[in-house]
Design a protein around this motif. Structure first.
Motif, mmCIF file in Angstrom:
data_model
loop_
_atom_site.group_PDB
_atom_site.id
_atom_site.type_symbol
_atom_site.label_atom_id
_atom_site.label_comp_id
_atom_site.label_asym_id
_atom_site.label_seq_id
_atom_site.Cartn_x
_atom_site.Cartn_y
_atom_site.Cartn_z
ATOM 1 N N PHE A 68 0.842 -1.208 0.000
ATOM 2 C CA PHE A 68 0.000 0.000 0.000
ATOM 3 C C PHE A 68 0.870 1.248 0.000
ATOM 4 C CE2 PHE A 68 -3.414 -2.633 2.269
ATOM 5 C CZ PHE A 68 -4.098 -2.887 1.095
ATOM 6 N N LYS A 69 1.946 1.247 0.800
ATOM 7 C CA LYS A 69 2.861 2.402 0.861
ATOM 8 C C LYS A 69 3.534 2.651 -0.490
ATOM 9 C CE LYS A 69 3.214 3.481 5.378
ATOM 10 N NZ LYS A 69 2.735 4.719 5.881
ATOM 11 N N SER A 73 -2.780 -0.623 -5.524
ATOM 12 C CA SER A 73 -4.172 -0.438 -5.107
ATOM 13 C C SER A 73 -4.598 -1.577 -4.184
ATOM 14 C CB SER A 73 -5.092 -0.382 -6.321
ATOM 15 O OG SER A 73 -5.182 -1.653 -6.926
ATOM 16 N N GLU A 74 -5.611 -1.288 -3.380
ATOM 17 C CA GLU A 74 -6.099 -2.301 -2.440
ATOM 18 C C GLU A 74 -6.648 -3.514 -3.181
ATOM 19 O OE1 GLU A 74 -9.181 -2.753 1.309
ATOM 20 O OE2 GLU A 74 -8.773 -0.768 0.477
ATOM 21 N N VAL A 77 -3.710 -5.748 -4.283
ATOM 22 C CA VAL A 77 -3.085 -6.415 -3.139
ATOM 23 C C VAL A 77 -3.987 -7.515 -2.609
ATOM 24 C CG1 VAL A 77 -2.248 -6.097 -0.781
ATOM 25 C CG2 VAL A 77 -1.675 -4.417 -2.540
ATOM 26 N N GLN A 78 -5.267 -7.229 -2.463
ATOM 27 C CA GLN A 78 -6.200 -8.230 -1.936
ATOM 28 C C GLN A 78 -6.351 -9.411 -2.889
ATOM 29 O OE1 GLN A 78 -7.179 -8.297 1.140
ATOM 30 N NE2 GLN A 78 -6.219 -6.312 1.500
#
Length: 130
Positions: A68-69, A73-74, A77-78
């Protein structure tokens, strides 16, 4: 690398819409031009990358927070980091997210490595075209 569009204005499959060659096509070109050195270099940095991510995840680093840093994007990553998966699978997923970085490092580094080996006499200079 910019290529002109083929007649009819339709880009070929290896070109993106803006006329650039994709990273994968550039990597294939490097492999074709530099052969075993390009392949060996890319496989080597891929193994190091996978090992580093495995070590980081097995050490308890929260890779989701790190990604995330770094601006991922979420959703990305998810989709890559499902809950309850093994350490190796998570390391491999993060490793795959960084494929463009590894490809770029290979594209930039291999010509310098080959040039250095040729200068030191380890490799023969390229055959001149008649």
């Amino acid at each position: 690398l910019r290529l002109s569009q083929p007649p009819g204005g339709v880009p070929s499959p290896e070109q993106s819409q803006d006329g650039r060659i994709s990273k994968t096509q550039q990597l294939r070109k490097v492999f074709k031009e530099y052969g075993a050195v390009g392949v060996t270099f890319h496989v080597g940095i891929s193994l190091v990358s996978l090992g580093m991510f495995y070590l980081a995840i097995s050490s308890g680093i929260d890779m989701a927070a790190v990604l995330f840093k770094l601006g991922f994007s979420e959703a990305v990553v998810q989709s890559k980091m499902a809950a309850g998966t093994s350490t190796f699978v998570l390391a491999y997923a993060v490793h795959k997210l960084f494929a463009p970085v590894r490809i770029s490092v290979t594209l930039v580094s291999v010509p310098f490595v080959v040039r250095y080996f040729r200068k030191t006499g380890l490799f023969k200079p390229p055959a001149s075209s008649p």
